[in-house]
Design a protein around this motif. Structure first.
Motif, PDB file in Angstrom:
ATOM      1  N   ARG A 274      12.556  18.974  80.292  1.00  0.00           N
ATOM      2  CA  ARG A 274      12.358  19.938  79.206  1.00  0.00           C
ATOM      3  C   ARG A 274      11.281  20.968  79.518  1.00  0.00           C
ATOM      4  NH1 ARG A 274       8.576  17.408  74.522  1.00  0.00           N
ATOM      5  NH2 ARG A 274       8.670  19.600  73.969  1.00  0.00           N
ATOM      6  N   PHE A 275      10.434  20.706  80.516  1.00  0.00           N
ATOM      7  CA  PHE A 275       9.301  21.584  80.765  1.00  0.00           C
ATOM      8  C   PHE A 275       9.642  22.639  81.826  1.00  0.00           C
ATOM      9  CE2 PHE A 275       7.444  17.526  79.290  1.00  0.00           C
ATOM     10  CZ  PHE A 275       6.932  17.993  78.095  1.00  0.00           C
ATOM     11  N   GLY A 276       8.617  23.345  82.331  1.00  0.00           N
ATOM     12  CA  GLY A 276       8.852  24.410  83.289  1.00  0.00           C
ATOM     13  C   GLY A 276       7.899  24.335  84.461  1.00  0.00           C
ATOM     14  N   PRO A 277       8.098  23.407  85.395  1.00  0.00           N
ATOM     15  CA  PRO A 277       7.175  23.280  86.526  1.00  0.00           C
ATOM     16  C   PRO A 277       7.390  24.360  87.581  1.00  0.00           C
ATOM     17  CG  PRO A 277       8.964  21.718  86.763  1.00  0.00           C
ATOM     18  CD  PRO A 277       9.158  22.385  85.431  1.00  0.00           C
ATOM     19  N   SER A 278       6.479  24.398  88.543  1.00  0.00           N
ATOM     20  CA  SER A 278       6.595  25.272  89.700  1.00  0.00           C
ATOM     21  C   SER A 278       7.927  25.046  90.403  1.00  0.00           C
ATOM     22  CB  SER A 278       5.447  24.969  90.676  1.00  0.00           C
ATOM     23  OG  SER A 278       5.736  25.458  91.972  1.00  0.00           O
ATOM     24  N   TRP A 279       8.465  26.116  90.970  1.00  0.00           N
ATOM     25  CA  TRP A 279       9.703  25.984  91.741  1.00  0.00           C
ATOM     26  C   TRP A 279       9.506  25.048  92.929  1.00  0.00           C
ATOM     27  CZ3 TRP A 279      10.305  28.726  87.693  1.00  0.00           C
ATOM     28  CH2 TRP A 279      11.544  29.266  87.329  1.00  0.00           C
ATOM     29  N   LEU A 280       8.321  25.031  93.512  1.00  0.00           N
ATOM     30  CA  LEU A 280       8.059  24.085  94.596  1.00  0.00           C
ATOM     31  C   LEU A 280       8.264  22.651  94.138  1.00  0.00           C
ATOM     32  CD1 LEU A 280       4.956  25.743  96.281  1.00  0.00           C
ATOM     33  CD2 LEU A 280       7.049  25.074  97.483  1.00  0.00           C
ATOM     34  N   HIS A 281       7.829  22.356  92.927  1.00  0.00           N
ATOM     35  CA  HIS A 281       7.987  20.995  92.422  1.00  0.00           C
ATOM     36  C   HIS A 281       9.428  20.710  92.007  1.00  0.00           C
ATOM     37  CE1 HIS A 281       3.427  20.202  91.628  1.00  0.00           C
ATOM     38  NE2 HIS A 281       3.748  20.238  92.900  1.00  0.00           N
ATOM     39  N   ARG A 282      10.166  21.718  91.571  1.00  0.00           N
ATOM     40  CA  ARG A 282      11.596  21.515  91.307  1.00  0.00           C
ATOM     41  C   ARG A 282      12.311  21.117  92.599  1.00  0.00           C
ATOM     42  NH1 ARG A 282      12.765  25.537  86.334  1.00  0.00           N
ATOM     43  NH2 ARG A 282      10.583  25.966  85.905  1.00  0.00           N
ATOM     44  N   TRP A 283      11.982  21.827  93.683  1.00  0.00           N
ATOM     45  CA  TRP A 283      12.623  21.515  94.960  1.00  0.00           C
ATOM     46  C   TRP A 283      12.201  20.132  95.449  1.00  0.00           C
ATOM     47  CZ3 TRP A 283      10.675  26.820  97.107  1.00  0.00           C
ATOM     48  CH2 TRP A 283      11.370  27.858  96.467  1.00  0.00           C
ATOM     49  N   ALA A 284      10.934  19.768  95.191  1.00  0.00           N
ATOM     50  CA  ALA A 284      10.477  18.433  95.587  1.00  0.00           C
ATOM     51  C   ALA A 284      11.239  17.354  94.812  1.00  0.00           C
ATOM     52  CB  ALA A 284       8.975  18.302  95.343  1.00  0.00           C
ATOM     53  N   MET A 285      11.512  17.622  93.535  1.00  0.00           N
ATOM     54  CA  MET A 285      12.288  16.664  92.742  1.00  0.00           C
ATOM     55  C   MET A 285      13.708  16.540  93.273  1.00  0.00           C
ATOM     56  SD  MET A 285      10.992  17.614  88.899  1.00  0.00           S
ATOM     57  CE  MET A 285       9.239  17.888  88.627  1.00  0.00           C
ATOM     58  N   ALA A 286      14.283  17.653  93.731  1.00  0.00           N
ATOM     59  CA  ALA A 286      15.625  17.605  94.309  1.00  0.00           C
ATOM     60  C   ALA A 286      15.651  16.721  95.551  1.00  0.00           C
ATOM     61  CB  ALA A 286      16.102  19.007  94.657  1.00  0.00           C
ATOM     62  N   GLU A 287      14.520  16.667  96.263  1.00  0.00           N
ATOM     63  CA  GLU A 287      14.414  15.815  97.447  1.00  0.00           C
ATOM     64  C   GLU A 287      13.896  14.419  97.118  1.00  0.00           C
ATOM     65  OE1 GLU A 287      12.348  17.623 100.681  1.00  0.00           O
ATOM     66  OE2 GLU A 287      13.508  19.489 100.582  1.00  0.00           O
ATOM     67  N   LYS A 288      13.707  14.176  95.805  1.00  0.00           N
ATOM     68  CA  LYS A 288      13.259  12.858  95.325  1.00  0.00           C
ATOM     69  C   LYS A 288      11.941  12.433  95.980  1.00  0.00           C
ATOM     70  CE  LYS A 288      17.990  11.408  94.304  1.00  0.00           C
ATOM     71  NZ  LYS A 288      17.910  12.043  92.983  1.00  0.00           N
ATOM     72  N   LYS A 289      11.004  13.365  96.018  1.00  0.00           N
ATOM     73  CA  LYS A 289       9.683  13.045  96.541  1.00  0.00           C
ATOM     74  C   LYS A 289       9.008  12.014  95.637  1.00  0.00           C
ATOM     75  CE  LYS A 289       9.545  15.849 100.083  1.00  0.00           C
ATOM     76  NZ  LYS A 289       9.481  15.304 101.466  1.00  0.00           N
ATOM     77  N   PRO A 290       8.199  11.119  96.215  1.00  0.00           N
ATOM     78  CA  PRO A 290       7.530  10.110  95.393  1.00  0.00           C
ATOM     79  C   PRO A 290       6.464  10.729  94.499  1.00  0.00           C
ATOM     80  CG  PRO A 290       6.729  10.025  97.648  1.00  0.00           C
ATOM     81  CD  PRO A 290       7.889  10.984  97.647  1.00  0.00           C
ATOM     82  N   LYS A 291       6.044   9.963  93.508  1.00  0.00           N
ATOM     83  CA  LYS A 291       5.091  10.451  92.509  1.00  0.00           C
ATOM     84  C   LYS A 291       3.805  10.957  93.145  1.00  0.00           C
ATOM     85  CE  LYS A 291       2.910   9.084  88.154  1.00  0.00           C
ATOM     86  NZ  LYS A 291       2.742   7.981  87.166  1.00  0.00           N
ATOM     87  N   ASP A 292       3.339  10.290  94.204  1.00  0.00           N
ATOM     88  CA  ASP A 292       2.070  10.689  94.792  1.00  0.00           C
ATOM     89  C   ASP A 292       2.151  12.041  95.519  1.00  0.00           C
ATOM     90  OD1 ASP A 292       3.481   9.964  97.061  1.00  0.00           O
ATOM     91  OD2 ASP A 292       2.113   8.353  97.671  1.00  0.00           O
ATOM     92  N   PHE A 293       3.363  12.560  95.741  1.00  0.00           N
ATOM     93  CA  PHE A 293       3.492  13.889  96.345  1.00  0.00           C
ATOM     94  C   PHE A 293       2.831  14.951  95.466  1.00  0.00           C
ATOM     95  CE2 PHE A 293       5.647  17.982  96.729  1.00  0.00           C
ATOM     96  CZ  PHE A 293       5.598  18.205  98.092  1.00  0.00           C
ATOM     97  N   TYR A 294       2.850  14.746  94.158  1.00  0.00           N
ATOM     98  CA  TYR A 294       2.365  15.752  93.208  1.00  0.00           C
ATOM     99  C   TYR A 294       0.881  15.587  92.881  1.00  0.00           C
ATOM    100  CZ  TYR A 294       7.422  15.770  92.717  1.00  0.00           C
ATOM    101  OH  TYR A 294       8.759  15.800  92.987  1.00  0.00           O
ATOM    102  N   ALA A 295       0.232  14.602  93.480  1.00  0.00           N
ATOM    103  CA  ALA A 295      -1.159  14.301  93.145  1.00  0.00           C
ATOM    104  C   ALA A 295      -2.092  15.415  93.595  1.00  0.00           C
ATOM    105  CB  ALA A 295      -1.574  12.981  93.794  1.00  0.00           C
ATOM    106  N   GLY A 296      -3.221  15.497  92.911  1.00  0.00           N
ATOM    107  CA  GLY A 296      -4.289  16.388  93.338  1.00  0.00           C
ATOM    108  C   GLY A 296      -4.267  17.779  92.750  1.00  0.00           C
ATOM    109  N   GLU A 297      -3.352  18.034  91.814  1.00  0.00           N
ATOM    110  CA  GLU A 297      -3.298  19.377  91.242  1.00  0.00           C
ATOM    111  C   GLU A 297      -4.509  19.620  90.349  1.00  0.00           C
ATOM    112  OE1 GLU A 297      -0.270  22.367  88.822  1.00  0.00           O
ATOM    113  OE2 GLU A 297       0.348  20.321  89.283  1.00  0.00           O
ATOM    114  N   PRO A 298      -5.233  20.719  90.547  1.00  0.00           N
ATOM    115  CA  PRO A 298      -6.397  21.018  89.703  1.00  0.00           C
ATOM    116  C   PRO A 298      -5.985  21.165  88.241  1.00  0.00           C
ATOM    117  CG  PRO A 298      -6.378  22.417  91.654  1.00  0.00           C
ATOM    118  CD  PRO A 298      -5.048  21.730  91.611  1.00  0.00           C
ATOM    119  N   SER A 299      -6.873  20.774  87.346  1.00  0.00           N
ATOM    120  CA  SER A 299      -6.581  20.861  85.918  1.00  0.00           C
ATOM    121  C   SER A 299      -7.655  21.684  85.211  1.00  0.00           C
ATOM    122  CB  SER A 299      -6.511  19.459  85.293  1.00  0.00           C
ATOM    123  OG  SER A 299      -7.723  18.765  85.488  1.00  0.00           O
TER     124      SER A 299
END
Length: 333
Positions: A294-319
């Motif tokens: 339902r949300f709108g993530p970065s296109w890089l993360h959409r492509w990572a989801m298409a490749e079924k990257k593990p959860k830790d791939f997305y770690a470290g994003e500044p908040s």
């Protein structure tokens, strides 16, 4: 001995904190041309939140933002919400003039729907109608200079929850001469901007100017840290430095900080390019594949989801820091 160990520990701690406070230095190929390229896109023209509240001193703020853009001297595509041109259903000439200022300064203008609506809430038929309604002023405005709107940006970066919806929207956009403007460097810039506007609206107080200065000075390194993060994501996912697409908005914060932000990116070796040039990278042929949420993530993360990257791939994003979210009156990015 204890004193020596304590000093050593303090040095390690100091070094860690120092490195944490500074964005990482990332590798780039030395071939005479910077491999770090980025295109700037600015949403919600003529002004962010203009449909929600009056903006005190809007002409002055607009002039300040245009001055920041001139100082930065980078290509920009600005995305228009035509609903913000109106008051009680009547188009305001002074707000249309704000768009003319962008056009006359050489910046490209794209469609961001009439009312900044959420595709996932209104559905595809209503969303298509919003796209067409969002070009009633824009199309003739650009035609005055022999141009047409050719870029479209999804509000909230929500591009469809099923492959069928995404395909149907893509066909509709193509039929009307639009290309989708993706976002790779997603960020909480809007939270910082809400906080800045909220502090501006305060009655003058002893800490008002200090808080505004703190927000401005904190905003730039936050955004540069986001840029560094998404470059690392690009390298990890694609194996090269993707020409990035940066998302920002027309608001009071960028009217005082945009040029400093561009300067900071240039110091990192980034070269600012047009959206057209950035999207020549073959990675962008993937479109919005891989994400049905339902949300709108970065296109890089959409492509990572298409490749079924593990959860830790997305770690470290500044908040965004909590003190900024508190000033903005929001619970998260």
């Amino acid at each position: 001995m204890r004193v020596f160990r304590l000093c050593g520990c303090l040095f390690v701690l100091w070094s860690s904190l120092a490195h944490a406070a500074e964005p990482a230095t990332l590798p780039s190929r030395d071939d005479g041309v910077s491999q770090r390229r980025i295109a700037v896109t600015i949403d919600d023209l003529p002004w962010q939140r203009l449909n929600e509240k009056a903006v005190a001193g809007l002409p002055d703020w607009h002039a300040r933002l245009m001055a920041q853009l001139r100082r930065a001297d980078v290509p920009v595509v600005g995305f228009v919400n035509e609903g913000k041109l109106e008051v009680d259903g009547v188009v305001q000439p002074e707000r249309v003039q704000m768009l003319r200022d962008w056009r006359d300064a050489g910046y490209e203008l794209g469609n961001h729907t009439y009312g900044h609506v959420d595709l996932h809430e209104v559905g595809l038929p209503a969303f298509k109608a919003e796209i067409l309604k969002g070009e009633r002023v824009l199309r003739p405005l650009l035609a005055e200079r022999g141009a047409v709107p050719r870029w479209f940006r999804h509000p909230y970066l929500r591009a469809g929850r099923t492959p069928d919806d995404r395909a149907a929207l893509a066909a509709f956009l193509d039929a009307h001469g639009y290309r989708v403007a993706p976002v790779t460097v997603d960020n909480g810039e809007w939270v910082w901007a809400f906080a800045y506007a909220n502090v501006l609206a305060r009655t003058a107080s002893s800490d008002r100017d200090a808080t505004l200065d703190r927000l401005r000075k904190g905003y730039v390194p936050y955004m540069l840290n986001k840029l560094d993060y998404y470059e690392r994501q690009s390298q990890a996912l694609l194996g090269h430095a993707l020409p990035q697409v940066w998302l920002m908005h027309a608001n009071e914060l960028n009217a005082v900080a945009f040029a400093d932000l561009v300067d900071g990116a240039r110091r990192r070796g980034y070269r600012f390019v047009s959206l057209e040039e950035a999207m020549r990278d073959p990675a962008y042929r993937r479109g919005e594949e891989g994400y049905n949420g339902r949300f709108g993530p970065s296109w890089l993360h959409r492509w990572a989801m298409a490749e079924k990257k593990p959860k830790d791939f997305y770690a470290g994003e500044p908040s965004v820091p909590k003190w900024v979210m508190d000033l903005a009156g929001v619970d998260g990015e």
